[in-house]
Design an enzyme around this catalytic site. Structure first.
Site, PDB file in Angstrom:
ATOM      1  N   LEU A 160       3.864 -13.602  -1.062  1.00  0.00           N
ATOM      2  CA  LEU A 160       4.361 -14.021  -2.378  1.00  0.00           C
ATOM      3  C   LEU A 160       4.063 -12.995  -3.458  1.00  0.00           C
ATOM      4  O   LEU A 160       3.776 -13.333  -4.595  1.00  0.00           O
ATOM      5  CB  LEU A 160       3.769 -15.390  -2.747  1.00  0.00           C
ATOM      6  CG  LEU A 160       4.044 -16.501  -1.728  1.00  0.00           C
ATOM      7  CD1 LEU A 160       3.396 -17.805  -2.155  1.00  0.00           C
ATOM      8  CD2 LEU A 160       5.537 -16.688  -1.489  1.00  0.00           C
ATOM      9  N   HIS A 188      12.735 -16.910   4.637  1.00  0.00           N
ATOM     10  CA  HIS A 188      12.809 -17.762   3.444  1.00  0.00           C
ATOM     11  C   HIS A 188      13.177 -19.183   3.874  1.00  0.00           C
ATOM     12  O   HIS A 188      14.074 -19.365   4.707  1.00  0.00           O
ATOM     13  CB  HIS A 188      13.843 -17.209   2.457  1.00  0.00           C
ATOM     14  CG  HIS A 188      13.898 -17.974   1.184  1.00  0.00           C
ATOM     15  ND1 HIS A 188      12.947 -17.825   0.192  1.00  0.00           N
ATOM     16  CD2 HIS A 188      14.744 -18.937   0.759  1.00  0.00           C
ATOM     17  CE1 HIS A 188      13.229 -18.662  -0.800  1.00  0.00           C
ATOM     18  NE2 HIS A 188      14.311 -19.349  -0.477  1.00  0.00           N
ATOM     19  N   ASN A 238      12.330 -10.517   5.668  1.00  0.00           N
ATOM     20  CA  ASN A 238      11.631 -11.640   5.039  1.00  0.00           C
ATOM     21  C   ASN A 238      12.133 -12.939   5.657  1.00  0.00           C
ATOM     22  O   ASN A 238      13.280 -13.020   6.087  1.00  0.00           O
ATOM     23  CB  ASN A 238      11.932 -11.642   3.528  1.00  0.00           C
ATOM     24  CG  ASN A 238      11.255 -12.786   2.792  1.00  0.00           C
ATOM     25  OD1 ASN A 238      10.090 -13.098   3.035  1.00  0.00           O
ATOM     26  ND2 ASN A 238      11.972 -13.424   1.880  1.00  0.00           N
ATOM     27  N   GLY A 252      -0.245 -18.503   7.236  1.00  0.00           N
ATOM     28  CA  GLY A 252       0.063 -17.576   8.319  1.00  0.00           C
ATOM     29  C   GLY A 252       0.575 -18.230   9.592  1.00  0.00           C
ATOM     30  O   GLY A 252       0.410 -17.673  10.680  1.00  0.00           O
TER      31      GLY A 252
HETATM   32  C1  GAR Z   1       7.032 -20.264   4.792  1.00  0.00           C
HETATM   33  O1  GAR Z   1       7.700 -21.494   4.640  1.00  0.00           O
HETATM   34  C2  GAR Z   1       7.902 -19.150   4.247  1.00  0.00           C
HETATM   35  O2  GAR Z   1       9.261 -19.309   4.510  1.00  0.00           O
HETATM   36  C3  GAR Z   1       7.624 -19.261   2.794  1.00  0.00           C
HETATM   37  O3  GAR Z   1       6.234 -19.470   2.709  1.00  0.00           O
HETATM   38  C4  GAR Z   1       5.817 -20.200   3.867  1.00  0.00           C
HETATM   39  C5  GAR Z   1       4.649 -19.468   4.527  1.00  0.00           C
HETATM   40  O4  GAR Z   1       4.119 -20.230   5.570  1.00  0.00           O
HETATM   41  N1  GAR Z   1       8.041 -18.079   2.101  1.00  0.00           N
HETATM   42  C6  GAR Z   1       8.646 -18.102   0.910  1.00  0.00           C
HETATM   43  O5  GAR Z   1       8.849 -19.118   0.281  1.00  0.00           O
HETATM   44  C7  GAR Z   1       9.050 -16.737   0.379  1.00  0.00           C
HETATM   45  N2  GAR Z   1      10.052 -16.855  -0.626  1.00  0.00           N
HETATM   46  P1  GAR Z   1       3.078 -19.605   6.598  1.00  0.00           P
HETATM   47  O6  GAR Z   1       2.019 -18.865   5.764  1.00  0.00           O
HETATM   48  O7  GAR Z   1       2.515 -20.775   7.323  1.00  0.00           O
HETATM   49  O8  GAR Z   1       3.830 -18.644   7.491  1.00  0.00           O
END
Ligand code: GAR
Length: 207
Positions: A92, A111, A109, A14
């Site tokens: 996810l 990415h 979103n 998060g």
């Molecule tokens: C982030 O890097 C986001 O871009 C990625 O998960 C991470 C979450 O980090 N999302 C994906 O890969 C979606 N396809 P966080 O929980 O610290 O915000």
């Protein structure tokens, strides 16, 4: 536009959620996070939200066994909180076609790559950066986009490039891109809030 009512959907740490919380508290963003939803019970992002007195909900296989029940529970939360904008911040799980239809052009979103590269099925989190390193790319980055029924196929809103160095590992690259994500996500929400990027609110109001 008046104060945006946001739902942030997460699955993990998060840190992107935290960036939004910080931007709201510093008044950089005129928005309110009405609810944070996680599909993982122990996601640290839920603790971050609770620390700031933001309502949280866990909707996952642990409390709703069937996928249709999870989809319905999530839709109910979003509708009951009169959400304007859904922000997927490291979420996810897959959204139901009903949610995507009902919130058309109101779901974004973030990415961790330069879409259309390194996105779609299987490309999430560390997997993205591992593939970038394996292919010896010279640059990568982050993208914000609208969510449609495909995986990472919706209209791109903003992108930012990040250099990839020879000495990088997937971990160091991920950390550098994550920092970029934080301000890219905030600036995307700000552009929406200021009407520079149009979302589906007007259609929704006329329904
Ligand atoms: C982030 O890097 C986001 O871009 C990625 O998960 C991470 C979450 O980090 N999302 C994906 O890969 C979606 N396809 P966080 O929980 O610290 O915000």
């Amino acid at each position: 536009m008046s104060r945006l009512k946001i739902a942030v959907l997460i699955s993990g740490g998060g840190s992107n959620l935290q960036a939004i919380i910080d931007a709201i508290e510093s008044r950089e963003l005129d928005a309110e996070i009405k609810v944070v939803v996680s599909n993982r019970k122990n996601a640290f992002g839920l603790e971050r939200a609770q620390k700031h007195n933001i309502k949280t909900a866990y909707i996952g296989v642990g409390n709703y066994k069937e996928i249709s029940l999870r989809h319905r529970a999530l839709l109910e939360v979003l509708v009951s909180e009169s959400i304007d904008l859904i922000v997927l911040a490291g979420y996810l799980s897959i959204l139901s076609p009903e949610i995507i239809k009902q919130f058309e052009k109101r779901i974004i979103n973030i990415h961790p790559s330069l879409i259309p590269k390194y996105c779609g099925e299987g490309f999430y989190g560390e997997h993205v950066h591992e593939a970038v390193m394996l292919n010896q790319e010279k640059e990568s980055g982050a993208t914000t986009h609208f969510v449609d029924e495909g995986v990472d196929t919706g209209e791109i809103i903003k992108q930012e490039r990040v250099a990839v160095f020879k000495e990088d590992t997937a971990k160091t690259l991920a950390a550098r891109i994550l920092k970029v994500e934080h301000h890219l996500l905030v600036s995307t929400i700000k552009a929406i809030q200021m009407g520079q990027v149009k979302i589906g609110l007007e259609e929704a109001k006329n329904d």
